[in-house]
Design an enzyme around this catalytic site. Structure first.
Site, short mmCIF file in Angstrom:
data_model
loop_
_atom_site.label_atom_id
_atom_site.label_comp_id
_atom_site.label_asym_id
_atom_site.label_seq_id
_atom_site.Cartn_x
_atom_site.Cartn_y
_atom_site.Cartn_z
N GLU A 1 -5.85 8.39 4.34
CA GLU A 1 -6.16 8.56 2.92
C GLU A 1 -5.31 7.66 2.05
OE1 GLU A 1 -3.25 9.59 1.44
OE2 GLU A 1 -2.58 9.76 3.52
N GLU B 1 -2.42 6.53 4.86
CA GLU B 1 -3.46 5.55 5.23
C GLU B 1 -4.01 5.79 6.63
OE1 GLU B 1 -2.07 1.52 4.99
OE2 GLU B 1 -1.36 1.70 2.93
#
Lengths: 360, 360
Positions: B176, B319
């Site tokens: 994310e 991420e």
């Protein structure tokens, strides 16, 4: 200089260059320009810095990787210190050559070359792929006599140094195989660190509690019998060591001298690295601890060497498996350092405050 | 069923199949035949077992691997909870597309496809490579109003489920990006686990101690204001969640339903997995925690999910980086299980006692 009968053997230690501080600092400076919060890549950032310093280039990379498995037998197996019979050392050497051992699988996965060193297994295996550094058909049973002479210990270390000088690799995984060698490694660690057997003896291949107690008694008794000189690593190797431990300690020293990354594995490999550190105090600068073993002696040695292990997967297999498993993390450290975009390249805003303060 | 104005949106949860116990047990049995001391591969052995059970085959393998990065903006950034300005979310989405972010480097290293989901970034980016699951231009500032309506939260979860149903991958890394999302994730975790902000709020992208105190106050005040229903994960998402957290929770559920390995990353990804576990209690059987984050909230959630992280590299980037880094360990678990020789194949002697007792 060590005397053994009439033979005097002198260990010729190569010079170990200092870490390249400029390359390390350049790597650090670049890490702080990359599009991520500062230090958010955690230990990968310190790994990238260390690799830069070791290799002497601000963008390190590990192209050629070599896994060394040094194998030898141990007379102390006569004291029933292992869950497996001594013949397994030779059988596993064949398994390494046939590609069926765990470390062979990892070598294929990580694109590493695998070299098997016969440092002294009981039964000589005739195979041109084996690196012949045989010091004899296994050590003597160190519960009764020194494992080897000081001259042999010296020759074994020197053989490892010379081997490391001839290889071609950016990173070298130091693995081993030898039924009985967790007992020898525990004795070496106890002698050099001033610990008792209870601190460093573990289950090895999986002896039960009774077997562990036996291993502890064997180690404590051998240290009391031989009184190895803690300030003389060759004396410790000679009295309670093993051929593969001695050879590996030389491999570590030779790799450090050639600015190769040395990946240290479990208890036995780490004990060899400890010996290397006592002979060549600058060698730990080139070591990376691949993993934390479940063998209780290994963390003691890592602490002495100032190393923090990359992985903790609760392995206790040896062969270099835990160190090999760290290779992708080292690769990641190198690739992130060289391939990530900087804040400027990607036009990403900096930290609030940093931009205003002109911090880059 | 959640009511939002005139619109009633019903979440349609897919059925999650049970783990294949026969495949798992077959993997276990084979592990004990391989040429190594029993259990000596540690956590790689339990990973191999779990992967076999998840995939329903005794020799699991992860051929196709997908990294999903769900991005969204957060109204709560108005409360100065992040070290970076909100525009960085959009800038980083461009960086993902351009291949310059950390997760892009790891995707290349590990042969993974990378898909970027726009779950609701402030500024829409027109690019055909982006998966458009936009729920709006960022959430509302939950320090004043609910982050989103229950209907939107439901639609976001459903969109994630539907997305996961259409992908083609053996393992999915849940990553994310969203400035402010460690505040939202901390609030979600605190609400669902009955914790206080002090237990789950960390530095995120790197706020200082004053910023941390501000984050804690914002989280505690939002929980006191909205009083989310801890037994209703959609209510929690609506009141203090984020669009990317909601979408990712759906991705987790959809992957579990399709028997895909779900790799959970840091605080935000793990908070999404927690939401998934409350909506679909069988989903944790399909989750593997890639790493232990340095964010203090993440270990609380992992404990609730019953997950032990593979790596601990002190990452706090998100991420999907920490989860991606675990892929080589999963590959190793699969390859060791399938490629190692058995004792019989390699003619290696078994444990002393085992052979005599006929234990195989």
């Amino acid at each position: 200089v060590h005397l053994s009968g009439q033979i005097q053997v002198t260990l010729v230690l190569p010079e170990i260059p200092p870490i390249d501080a400029a390359a390390r600092d350049a790597a650090r400076a670049r890490l702080d320009q990359l599009t991520k919060p500062r230090d958010s890549l955690g230990r990968l950032e310190s790994l990238a810095e260390r690799l830069a310093g070791i290799q002497g280039r601000s963008l390190p990379r590990i192209d050629r990787r070599l896994i060394v498995v040094a194998a030898a037998d141990h007379g102390v197996t006569a004291q029933s210190v292992s869950a497996y019979p001594a013949e397994v050392t030779t059988q596993m050497v064949r398994n390494f050559l046939d590609g069926g051992a765990a470390v062979c699988v990892l070598a294929r996965q990580f694109g590493a070359e695998l070299r098997v060193i016969d440092a002294g297994v009981r039964e000589r295996i005739e195979d041109p792929r084996i690196v012949d550094l045989r010091m004899g058909p296994g050590t003597a049973d160190f519960s009764a006599a020194p494992a080897m002479t000081a001259a042999t210990a010296t020759r074994a270390v020197q053989a490892g140094i010379d081997f490391a000088g001839e290889i071609d690799a950016d990173a070298v995984v130091c693995g081993e195989m030898g039924i009985g060698n967790s007992t020898a490694a525990a004795a070496v660690a106890a002698a050099l660190l001033g610990l008792r057997a209870a601190d460093v003896v573990g289950p090895g291949t999986g002896v039960d509690l009774e077997g562990m107690a036996r291993k502890r008694r064997v180690v404590d008794a051998a240290l009391a019998l031989h009184r190895p000189d803690a300030s003389d690593a060759v004396d410790v190797l000679a009295k309670v060591g093993g051929f593969e431990i001695a050879v590996l300690s030389g491999v570590v020293i030779g790799c450090a001298a050639a600015r190769r990354v040395v990946l240290v594995d479990g208890l036995i490999s780490t004990a060899a690295a400890l010996v290397a550190s006592r002979l060549s105090p600058a060698s730990p600068d080139y070591m990376i601890a691949g993993h934390l073993s479940t063998e209780p002696g290994q963390p003691h040695i890592l602490r002495d060497l100032g190393l923090t292990p990359v992985l903790d997967l609760e392995l206790r297999l040896g062969e270099g498996t835990g160190a090999a498993l760290a290779l992708p993390s080292l690769d990641a450290a190198c690739r992130l350092l060289s391939e990530m975009a900087t804040f400027d390249e990607a036009a990403v805003s900096r930290r609030q405050g940093d931009a205003a303060a002109g911090i880059e």
